[in-house]
Design a protein around this motif. Structure first.
Motif, PDB file in Angstrom:
ATOM      1  N   ASP A  83      21.853 -33.305  12.432  1.00 44.94           N
ATOM      2  CA  ASP A  83      21.482 -34.580  13.057  1.00 44.94           C
ATOM      3  C   ASP A  83      22.346 -35.660  12.419  1.00 44.94           C
ATOM      4  O   ASP A  83      22.192 -35.975  11.238  1.00 44.94           O
ATOM      5  N   GLY A  96      20.097 -39.275  12.451  1.00 42.75           N
ATOM      6  CA  GLY A  96      18.679 -39.278  12.106  1.00 42.75           C
ATOM      7  C   GLY A  96      17.781 -39.766  13.227  1.00 42.75           C
ATOM      8  O   GLY A  96      16.613 -40.043  13.012  1.00 42.75           O
ATOM      9  N   ASP A  97      18.331 -39.868  14.445  1.00 45.20           N
ATOM     10  CA  ASP A  97      17.565 -40.398  15.565  1.00 45.20           C
ATOM     11  C   ASP A  97      17.199 -39.361  16.620  1.00 45.20           C
ATOM     12  O   ASP A  97      16.566 -39.674  17.613  1.00 45.20           O
TER      13      ASP A  97
END
Length: 76
Positions: A25, A28-29
């Motif tokens: 990722d 981080g979203d």
């Protein structure tokens, strides 16, 4: 709704059963991922054909549910 990394991995492995898949990722979203996919089925195929196989395994989620995927493909 963002996609989970495990779901991306499962879709790729379902479409390319012998694949080794690593998902990261990037932001981080849940919308921006990197994937490294290694499969014997990629041997002798141009990189664009390898990447098309991965996108096909994602069953149309690219650009919709999955916003961005930095893709690296290779044969073992």
């Amino acid at each position: 709704m963002p996609m989970d990394a495990n779901e991306i991995e499962a879709l790729i492995k379902a479409g390319i059963p012998d694949a080794t898949v690593e998902i990261t990722d990037l932001a981080g979203d849940g919308d921006h991922y990197a994937a490294r996919v290694v499969s014997e089925s990629f041997r002798g195929k141009p990189r664009v054909a390898q990447q098309r196989a991965v996108y096909a395994a994602l069953e149309g989620r690219m650009g919709g549910v999955l916003h961005a995927l930095q893709l690296t493909t290779a044969a073992p």
